[in-house]
Design an enzyme around this catalytic site. Structure first.
Site, PDB file in Angstrom:
ATOM      1  N   ASP A  33      47.091  37.090  36.120  1.00  0.00           N
ATOM      2  CA  ASP A  33      45.694  37.217  36.233  1.00  0.00           C
ATOM      3  C   ASP A  33      45.130  36.966  37.871  1.00  0.00           C
ATOM      4  O   ASP A  33      46.094  36.443  38.568  1.00  0.00           O
ATOM      5  CB  ASP A  33      45.119  35.831  35.444  1.00  0.00           C
ATOM      6  CG  ASP A  33      43.618  35.927  35.329  1.00  0.00           C
ATOM      7  OD1 ASP A  33      43.112  37.182  35.652  1.00  0.00           O
ATOM      8  OD2 ASP A  33      43.036  34.918  34.981  1.00  0.00           O
ATOM      9  N   ASN A  81      40.679  44.419  26.767  1.00  0.00           N
ATOM     10  CA  ASN A  81      40.520  44.958  28.386  1.00  0.00           C
ATOM     11  C   ASN A  81      39.869  46.353  28.150  1.00  0.00           C
ATOM     12  O   ASN A  81      39.331  46.751  29.248  1.00  0.00           O
ATOM     13  CB  ASN A  81      41.860  45.174  29.142  1.00  0.00           C
ATOM     14  CG  ASN A  81      42.330  43.868  29.542  1.00  0.00           C
ATOM     15  OD1 ASN A  81      43.806  43.532  29.714  1.00  0.00           O
ATOM     16  ND2 ASN A  81      41.490  42.968  29.754  1.00  0.00           N
TER      17      ASN A  81
HETATM   18  C1  FPP Z   1      44.216  40.728  35.226  1.00  0.00           C
HETATM   19  O1  FPP Z   1      43.492  40.546  36.510  1.00  0.00           O
HETATM   20  C2  FPP Z   1      45.196  41.698  35.389  1.00  0.00           C
HETATM   21  C3  FPP Z   1      45.202  42.781  34.374  1.00  0.00           C
HETATM   22  C4  FPP Z   1      44.034  42.911  33.391  1.00  0.00           C
HETATM   23  C5  FPP Z   1      45.933  44.008  34.732  1.00  0.00           C
HETATM   24  C6  FPP Z   1      47.455  43.407  34.961  1.00  0.00           C
HETATM   25  C7  FPP Z   1      47.877  44.954  35.273  1.00  0.00           C
HETATM   26  C8  FPP Z   1      49.113  44.966  36.319  1.00  0.00           C
HETATM   27  C9  FPP Z   1      49.353  43.743  37.195  1.00  0.00           C
HETATM   28  C10 FPP Z   1      49.973  46.103  36.261  1.00  0.00           C
HETATM   29  C11 FPP Z   1      50.827  46.358  35.064  1.00  0.00           C
HETATM   30  C12 FPP Z   1      51.737  47.318  35.241  1.00  0.00           C
HETATM   31  C13 FPP Z   1      52.344  48.164  34.421  1.00  0.00           C
HETATM   32  C14 FPP Z   1      53.279  48.976  34.683  1.00  0.00           C
HETATM   33  C15 FPP Z   1      51.623  48.345  33.245  1.00  0.00           C
HETATM   34  P1  FPP Z   1      41.724  40.606  36.217  1.00  0.00           P
HETATM   35  O2  FPP Z   1      41.579  41.959  36.563  1.00  0.00           O
HETATM   36  O3  FPP Z   1      41.456  39.975  35.157  1.00  0.00           O
HETATM   37  O4  FPP Z   1      41.706  39.649  37.869  1.00  0.00           O
HETATM   38  P2  FPP Z   1      40.248  38.724  37.842  1.00  0.00           P
HETATM   39  O5  FPP Z   1      40.315  37.939  36.821  1.00  0.00           O
HETATM   40  O6  FPP Z   1      40.404  38.383  39.092  1.00  0.00           O
HETATM   41  O7  FPP Z   1      38.963  39.725  37.730  1.00  0.00           O
END
Ligand code: FPP
Length: 259
Positions: A33, A81
């Site tokens: 996260d 998502n």
């Molecule tokens: C949460 O941060 C993260 C995600 C929804 C995506 C995570 C994915 C990756 C790190 C890459 C994965 C790689 C592969 C190869 C599939 P957020 O966007 O919810 O952060 P925030 O809460 O600060 O908005």
């Protein structure tokens, strides 16, 4: 006290951090996260956080493999998502393509096998191809399993399992009284992980302390470590600190004795 720990008590300082090689959590699951907040803090678009987060995935995969972890599950995209802006969803869907394009040789060098669990048939065709190719390319690797949860949601997973079991009952292949915990586990997306299906340690980065529809059945006896750094700034040292914290927990599995 570790800087990222809000309230867990740990017995010594990070300088004295020595891990017990005989008590490495076999299955570590991570809720990655904070990509968006990491980017916003730097006045960058949210997707820049995801890009940096992908590099962290690479670093942490190798670090976990070096530690002797058997399964590393990473929550990459949830069934919820899809509610995000279309541009961001499209960007995230391209990740497996870029990630595996550049990283499969390193995975093979480190003997890491890729597994992906989730409703894969709902992903764009190009994403599906990247995922299935990576699984095929690494199928002979016998070391750590890098298990991506992609278009994964635990309630949907449990619902699908219940539907499948109900169909077996309706077809007369199974009696309701024969349904056991193990049988339910066998119908979940983690079944192929065998003895490592349930995570020993679940880490969530970015200071949020919730589960977000992740591995609800499998986490019955997992240990939780919530850490304040955002996923793009997560490091092998922080992974080791989480393992260190895990090693100082007393797991009782509902009983009275230590593990
Ligand atoms: C949460 O941060 C993260 C995600 C929804 C995506 C995570 C994915 C990756 C790190 C890459 C994965 C790689 C592969 C190869 C599939 P957020 O966007 O919810 O952060 P925030 O809460 O600060 O908005």
């Amino acid at each position: 006290m570790f800087s990222w720990l809000k309230k867990d008590a740990v017995p010594s300082s990070p300088d004295e951090l020595v891990l017990d090689p005989n008590n490495i959590p076999a299955h570590i699951a991570i809720i990655m996260d904070g990509n968006g907040r990491w980017a916003q803090k730097r006045h960058l678009p949210r997707v820049a956080g995801h890009k940096q987060g992908m590099d962290t995935v690479k670093t942490i995969t190798i670090a976990a493999s070096d530690l002797g972890v058997k399964v590393l599950t990473l929550y990459a995209f949830s069934t919820e998502n899809w509610k995000r802006p279309e541009d961001e969803v499209n960007y995230l869907m391209k990740f497996p393509v870029d990630f595996f394009d550049t990283f499969v040789p390193d995975l093979i060098k480190n003997n890491v096998r890729v597994n992906v669990m989730g409703y894969l048939d709902q992903l764009p065709k190009q994403t599906q191809k990247a995922v299935y190719d990576a699984m095929a390319d690494t199928k002979d690797c016998t070391g750590m399993v890098l298990n991506f949860a992609l278009n994964y949601g635990s309630r949907a997973e449990i619902t699908t399992a219940m539907t499948d079991i109900a169909k077996e009952v309706a077809a007369g292949q199974l009696k309701p009284d024969d349904i056991t915990d193990d049988m339910i586990s066998q119908h979940l997306m983690t079944a192929s992980l065998g003895e490592y299906a349930d995570p020993d340690l679940i880490i969530r980065t970015s200071g949020e302390e919730r589960i977000s529809n992740f591995l609800l059945w499998q986490m019955a006896y997992s240990e939780f470590v919530f850490m304040t750094p955002h996923w793009p700034e997560f490091t092998p040292e922080l992974l080791q600190e989480a393992v260190y914290t895990y090693q100082h927990r007393k797991r009782r599995f509902g009983g009275l004795k230590n593990k």
